[in-house]
Design a protein around this motif. Structure first.
Motif: not given
Length: 94
Positions: A41-45, A61-63, A84-85, A90-91
């Motif tokens: 998810c982090e990499k995609s965003v 920051d995933l947390d 783009a997100i 993702y929202e």
């Protein structure tokens, strides 16, 4: 390619009375993004935002679900970043 006979571009601009102005409007924005749970998810965003012209840096920051973006507002807007997100599934909130 122009032959300046060894003269600098600054000299050439002054000689031809050309005025070139580069405008940078560097901004920072923090977005809250729902749905990010893992490194993928982090990499995609990060990649989606990083591909936009005018984006200079992205930290996720995933947390906390926060995404910090450094960008030039002359090239990219908050709406384009949110689009783009969303395109990654993702929202973005706010």
């Amino acid at each position: 390619m122009w032959n300046t006979n060894g003269k600098s571009l600054k000299w050439l601009n002054q000689s031809l009375n050309i005025h070139i102005e580069e405008r940078l409007c560097i901004m920072q924005l923090t977005l809250e993004v729902n749905g990010m749970t893992c490194e993928h998810c982090e990499k995609s965003v990060k990649n989606a935002l990083g591909e936009l012209e005018g984006v200079h840096g992205v930290e996720v920051d995933l947390d906390s679900g926060k995404v910090d973006v450094t960008y030039d507002e002359a090239y990219v807007s908050k709406t384009l970043m949110k689009d783009a997100i969303e395109a990654q599934g993702y929202e973005p909130v706010g």
